[in-house]
Structure formats: structure tokens, C-alpha cells
Design a protein around this motif. Structure first.
Motif, PDB file in Angstrom:
ATOM      1  N   GLN A  68      -2.596  -4.699  -7.968  1.00 26.18           N
ATOM      2  CA  GLN A  68      -3.235  -3.741  -7.083  1.00 26.18           C
ATOM      3  C   GLN A  68      -2.571  -2.388  -7.275  1.00 26.18           C
ATOM      4  N   THR A  69      -3.389  -1.360  -7.336  1.00 23.36           N
ATOM      5  CA  THR A  69      -2.903   0.014  -7.355  1.00 23.36           C
ATOM      6  C   THR A  69      -3.125   0.572  -5.957  1.00 23.36           C
ATOM      7  N   TRP A  70      -2.032   1.011  -5.322  1.00 16.90           N
ATOM      8  CA  TRP A  70      -2.063   1.529  -3.960  1.00 16.90           C
ATOM      9  C   TRP A  70      -1.791   3.032  -3.966  1.00 16.90           C
ATOM     10  N   VAL A  71      -2.524   3.755  -3.144  1.00 15.00           N
ATOM     11  CA  VAL A  71      -2.328   5.195  -2.983  1.00 15.00           C
ATOM     12  C   VAL A  71      -2.257   5.504  -1.492  1.00 15.00           C
ATOM     13  N   ARG A  72      -1.308   6.366  -1.122  1.00 12.52           N
ATOM     14  CA  ARG A  72      -1.245   6.794   0.271  1.00 12.52           C
ATOM     15  C   ARG A  72      -2.359   7.818   0.496  1.00 12.52           C
ATOM     16  N   THR A  83      11.055  10.102  -7.381  1.00 16.62           N
ATOM     17  CA  THR A  83      11.849   8.952  -6.952  1.00 16.62           C
ATOM     18  C   THR A  83      11.050   7.677  -7.184  1.00 16.62           C
ATOM     19  N   ILE A  84      11.653   6.748  -7.889  1.00 14.89           N
ATOM     20  CA  ILE A  84      11.029   5.451  -8.138  1.00 14.89           C
ATOM     21  C   ILE A  84      11.700   4.423  -7.239  1.00 14.89           C
ATOM     22  N   ASP A  85      10.879   3.638  -6.566  1.00 12.75           N
ATOM     23  CA  ASP A  85      11.326   2.533  -5.708  1.00 12.75           C
ATOM     24  C   ASP A  85      12.192   2.977  -4.534  1.00 12.75           C
ATOM     25  N   ARG A  88      -3.937   2.543   0.715  1.00 16.44           N
ATOM     26  CA  ARG A  88      -5.202   1.904   0.359  1.00 16.44           C
ATOM     27  C   ARG A  88      -5.168   1.443  -1.090  1.00 16.44           C
ATOM     28  N   VAL A  89      -5.805   0.291  -1.339  1.00 18.29           N
ATOM     29  CA  VAL A  89      -5.980  -0.194  -2.708  1.00 18.29           C
ATOM     30  C   VAL A  89      -7.100   0.614  -3.343  1.00 18.29           C
ATOM     31  N   VAL A  90      -6.830   1.187  -4.514  1.00 18.79           N
ATOM     32  CA  VAL A  90      -7.854   1.947  -5.236  1.00 18.79           C
ATOM     33  C   VAL A  90      -8.353   1.189  -6.458  1.00 18.79           C
ATOM     34  N   ALA A  91      -7.576   0.186  -6.887  1.00 19.95           N
ATOM     35  CA  ALA A  91      -7.984  -0.662  -8.011  1.00 19.95           C
ATOM     36  C   ALA A  91      -7.275  -2.001  -7.874  1.00 19.95           C
ATOM     37  N   ALA A  92      -8.001  -3.081  -8.185  1.00 20.91           N
ATOM     38  CA  ALA A  92      -7.418  -4.418  -8.096  1.00 20.91           C
ATOM     39  C   ALA A  92      -7.961  -5.286  -9.215  1.00 20.91           C
ATOM     40  N   HIS A  93      -7.139  -6.241  -9.620  1.00 22.72           N
ATOM     41  CA  HIS A  93      -7.530  -7.187 -10.662  1.00 22.72           C
ATOM     42  C   HIS A  93      -6.946  -8.541 -10.301  1.00 22.72           C
ATOM     43  N   THR A 119       7.145   1.640  -6.766  1.00 23.68           N
ATOM     44  CA  THR A 119       6.580   2.873  -6.229  1.00 23.68           C
ATOM     45  C   THR A 119       7.013   4.049  -7.094  1.00 23.68           C
ATOM     46  N   PHE A 120       6.134   5.023  -7.160  1.00 25.36           N
ATOM     47  CA  PHE A 120       6.361   6.240  -7.951  1.00 25.36           C
ATOM     48  C   PHE A 120       6.153   7.417  -7.016  1.00 25.36           C
ATOM     49  N   GLY A 121       7.246   7.966  -6.510  1.00 23.89           N
ATOM     50  CA  GLY A 121       7.132   9.010  -5.513  1.00 23.89           C
ATOM     51  C   GLY A 121       6.713   8.407  -4.184  1.00 23.89           C
ATOM     52  N   PRO A 122       6.330   9.255  -3.233  1.00 17.94           N
ATOM     53  CA  PRO A 122       6.018   8.767  -1.891  1.00 17.94           C
ATOM     54  C   PRO A 122       4.591   8.263  -1.699  1.00 17.94           C
ATOM     55  N   ASP A 123       3.712   8.436  -2.704  1.00 17.45           N
ATOM     56  CA  ASP A 123       2.285   8.210  -2.452  1.00 17.45           C
ATOM     57  C   ASP A 123       1.569   7.307  -3.451  1.00 17.45           C
ATOM     58  N   PHE A 124       2.296   6.659  -4.368  1.00 16.65           N
ATOM     59  CA  PHE A 124       1.643   5.854  -5.402  1.00 16.65           C
ATOM     60  C   PHE A 124       2.466   4.608  -5.661  1.00 16.65           C
TER      61      PHE A 124
END
Length: 127
Positions: free
Chosen positions: A104-108, A2-4, A114-119, A79-84
Motif C-alpha cells: 500500500q502507498t499511503w499519503v497524508r 527524514t526516513i522512518d 489515505r491509501v492511494v495505491a494498493a496491490h 516513511t519518506f518525510g512526514p507525508d509519504f
């Protein structure tokens, strides 16, 4: 996948907004709490590349006065699925003409989003 999903988008937007508030208040503890506490976390910004949460913390501590104040112009969260999720924002710093960009890349994680990568970068006159 599920996206978004609207509920997941709302969760990430809440985390994104909490980070933005912490950034504008220079609340180092709150910013740290929203980044993944890992040597694999990355943050690239104008004039610096930080590999690992320790380098990110050192960068923040050394920045006099914290981040320049800014106004968000646009925020897009996918969002891509429930955790990304990916969050992209355009902003303008107070007194500046150039538009800034942030991704920002966020991961549940078990402890929450939490942010795992940011630019962060400023739009220049390049092609």
C-alpha cells in the motif's frame, strides 16, 4: 528528508491497522474512508484491476462475504518525510498454504492518511 521518523511510522501503522480491522470486519465504509477518494486511486488484486475509487467500491460491494480471513505474518512500513509511506505485508489466508502479499502507498491528505495505491497477490510457484 527524514526516513522512518518514529512518530510518522506510528501514525501510518495506526492507519494500516485500522484498515486491516475494517477489512477483516468487511466494514465497507471504514475501508472507503481510508482510501483516497479519487479517480486516480488504484487497487490491483487477485483476479481484478480497479482503476479509480468507484471501481474499488464496486469490487468491494460485489465480493460475497468480504475478504477471506487472514493472519498477518509480517508488516514493514517505511516513511519518506512526514507525508509519504509504503506499507508491505505478508499474510496467510485461513485454510490456505500460499503466502499472500500486500503493498500500500499511503499519503497524508488534509483529511488524514489515505491509501492511494494498493496491490494484493498470492505467492505462486513461479520463478
Amino acid at each position: 528528508m527524514t526516513i522512518d521518523d518514529p512518530l510518522v511510522v506510528a501514525e501510518v501503522r495506526a492507519a494500516f491497522d485500522a484498515y486491516e480491522a475494517a477489512l477483516m470486519a468487511n466494514d465497507l465504509d471504514a475501508m472507503d474512508a481510508l482510501f483516497w477518494d479519487s479517480a486516480s486511486t488504484v487497487r490491483f488484486g487477485p483476479g481484478q484491476n480497479s482503476f479509480g475509487i468507484d471501481a474499488i467500491r464496486e469490487f468491494r460491494k460485489a465480493r460475497p462475504g468480504g475478504s477471506p480471513q487472514r493472519t498477518l505474518l509480517r508488516v514493514e512500513i517505511t516513511t519518506f518525510g512526514p507525508d509519504f509511506a509504503i506499507a508491505n505485508a505478508e499474510f496467510r489466508r485461513e485454510g490456505a498454504d500460499a503466502t499472500g502479499r500486500q503493498s500500500q502507498t499511503w499519503v497524508r491528505r488534509p483529511e488524514g492518511w489515505r491509501v492511494v495505491a494498493a496491490h494484493v497477490s498470492l505467492l505462486g510457484s513461479g520463478h
